[in-house]
Design a protein around this motif. Sequence first.
Motif, mmCIF file in Angstrom:
data_model
loop_
_atom_site.group_PDB
_atom_site.id
_atom_site.type_symbol
_atom_site.label_atom_id
_atom_site.label_comp_id
_atom_site.label_asym_id
_atom_site.label_seq_id
_atom_site.Cartn_x
_atom_site.Cartn_y
_atom_site.Cartn_z
ATOM 1 N N ASP A 8 0.868 -1.174 0.000
ATOM 2 C CA ASP A 8 0.000 0.000 0.000
ATOM 3 C C ASP A 8 0.909 1.229 0.000
ATOM 4 O O ASP A 8 1.419 1.635 1.038
ATOM 5 C CB ASP A 8 -0.896 -0.038 1.234
ATOM 6 N N LEU A 9 1.145 1.786 -1.193
ATOM 7 C CA LEU A 9 1.923 3.027 -1.279
ATOM 8 C C LEU A 9 1.053 4.197 -0.830
ATOM 9 O O LEU A 9 -0.119 4.296 -1.209
ATOM 10 C CB LEU A 9 2.416 3.248 -2.702
ATOM 11 N N THR A 10 1.641 5.083 -0.029
ATOM 12 C CA THR A 10 0.863 6.146 0.608
ATOM 13 C C THR A 10 1.589 7.485 0.492
ATOM 14 O O THR A 10 2.750 7.601 0.896
ATOM 15 C CB THR A 10 0.648 5.821 2.106
ATOM 16 N N ARG A 11 0.891 8.469 -0.071
ATOM 17 C CA ARG A 11 1.421 9.844 -0.046
ATOM 18 C C ARG A 11 1.121 10.396 1.347
ATOM 19 O O ARG A 11 0.080 10.994 1.602
ATOM 20 C CB ARG A 11 0.772 10.679 -1.143
ATOM 21 N N ARG A 12 2.078 10.163 2.271
ATOM 22 C CA ARG A 12 1.813 10.436 3.688
ATOM 23 C C ARG A 12 1.566 11.906 3.952
ATOM 24 O O ARG A 12 0.765 12.269 4.827
ATOM 25 C CB ARG A 12 2.992 9.948 4.538
ATOM 26 N N ASP A 13 2.238 12.780 3.216
ATOM 27 C CA ASP A 13 2.022 14.202 3.443
ATOM 28 C C ASP A 13 0.606 14.612 3.046
ATOM 29 O O ASP A 13 -0.062 15.370 3.764
ATOM 30 C CB ASP A 13 3.060 15.055 2.715
ATOM 31 N N LEU A 14 0.101 14.072 1.938
ATOM 32 C CA LEU A 14 -1.269 14.395 1.538
ATOM 33 C C LEU A 14 -2.286 13.745 2.474
ATOM 34 O O LEU A 14 -3.322 14.343 2.788
ATOM 35 C CB LEU A 14 -1.520 13.945 0.094
ATOM 36 N N GLN A 15 -1.993 12.531 2.921
ATOM 37 C CA GLN A 15 -2.885 11.883 3.879
ATOM 38 C C GLN A 15 -2.951 12.676 5.180
ATOM 39 O O GLN A 15 -4.024 12.899 5.748
ATOM 40 C CB GLN A 15 -2.417 10.456 4.169
ATOM 41 N N GLY A 66 -9.995 16.933 8.336
ATOM 42 C CA GLY A 66 -11.172 16.088 8.337
ATOM 43 C C GLY A 66 -11.659 15.741 6.941
ATOM 44 O O GLY A 66 -12.838 15.445 6.740
ATOM 45 N N HIS A 67 -10.726 15.766 5.953
ATOM 46 C CA HIS A 67 -11.082 15.484 4.569
ATOM 47 C C HIS A 67 -10.843 14.007 4.245
ATOM 48 O O HIS A 67 -10.126 13.309 4.964
ATOM 49 C CB HIS A 67 -10.236 16.342 3.633
ATOM 50 N N PRO A 68 -11.419 13.506 3.147
ATOM 51 C CA PRO A 68 -11.159 12.127 2.735
ATOM 52 C C PRO A 68 -9.694 11.900 2.388
ATOM 53 O O PRO A 68 -8.955 12.840 2.110
ATOM 54 C CB PRO A 68 -12.058 11.954 1.495
ATOM 55 N N TRP A 69 -9.295 10.615 2.358
ATOM 56 C CA TRP A 69 -7.902 10.248 2.162
ATOM 57 C C TRP A 69 -7.550 9.895 0.725
ATOM 58 O O TRP A 69 -6.412 9.496 0.452
ATOM 59 C CB TRP A 69 -7.583 9.002 2.985
ATOM 60 N N GLU A 70 -8.475 9.967 -0.215
ATOM 61 C CA GLU A 70 -8.210 9.408 -1.541
ATOM 62 C C GLU A 70 -6.911 9.908 -2.168
ATOM 63 O O GLU A 70 -6.166 9.138 -2.778
ATOM 64 C CB GLU A 70 -9.372 9.694 -2.498
ATOM 65 N N ALA A 71 -6.605 11.173 -2.032
ATOM 66 C CA ALA A 71 -5.385 11.701 -2.640
ATOM 67 C C ALA A 71 -4.137 11.064 -2.043
ATOM 68 O O ALA A 71 -3.110 10.937 -2.715
ATOM 69 C CB ALA A 71 -5.322 13.218 -2.478
ATOM 70 N N GLY A 72 -4.203 10.670 -0.789
ATOM 71 C CA GLY A 72 -3.059 10.061 -0.136
ATOM 72 C C GLY A 72 -2.939 8.571 -0.365
ATOM 73 O O GLY A 72 -1.838 8.010 -0.310
ATOM 74 N N LYS A 73 -4.069 7.901 -0.618
ATOM 75 C CA LYS A 73 -4.079 6.442 -0.673
ATOM 76 C C LYS A 73 -4.476 5.851 -2.022
ATOM 77 O O LYS A 73 -4.072 4.737 -2.352
ATOM 78 C CB LYS A 73 -5.064 5.907 0.385
#
Length: 226
Positions: free
Chosen positions: A110-117, A124-131
């Motif tokens: 699971d690659l994750t853009r941790r800064d965007l997450q 309180g926004h969704p995580w889609e950009a990060g995950k």
Amino acid sequence: MTTYAFPPPVQPSVPVEGSEAVFPVRRILCVGRNYAAHRAEMGGDERDPPFFFAKPADAIAPLLNEVPYPPRTADLHHEIELVVALKSGGADIAVDDALDHVFGYAVGVDLTRRDLQGAAKAKGHPWEAGKAFDLSAPISAIRPVADATLDGAIWLTVNGVQRQTGLVSDMIWNIPEIIAEASKLWTLAAGDLIFTGTPEGVAAVVRGDAIAGEVDGVGALAFTLV
């Protein structure tokens, strides 16, 4: 006969070990913080139950030797995971019946853009950009359930240095429980993949890093970030 406005997209799929057949991916569900040590390193309370998020089917990146470093991030993290592939499903599946729905298992990252997450969490926004970005789910071939064993280690290295290690048995929620809980939220079906969580040791990777991971009794994968 259905007439499409334009050619439909190619069906995302994953190779099956020992077969010319491929596994068509319907969707990807992921369990968050399902290993106690990883939950602690991410600042979670050990009494909290694991939770679910999702990636689109076309985030899958099967058997790639090279995976592109995604845009708009300076903090990309790796998370090695055991993946469960379903051959059937339903709603409100009983724990005792859950394994009857499993086609096989694979190794995923699971690659994750941790800064965007992190920025999304703070607002309180969704995580889609990060995950849920393109090719954010590298995966091995799927090993059919009859050929797999799940009593071993799970680990990941970066440039030959071990970053993550644990045991599949360290999962807080086991596979039948994960399937049963997911089926309370969605009607599961053949083609669903479930990433089951990652052990401690997640950290940043950069272009040029060679990433390798394995789940004993299930398989291995390796790729370079480019």
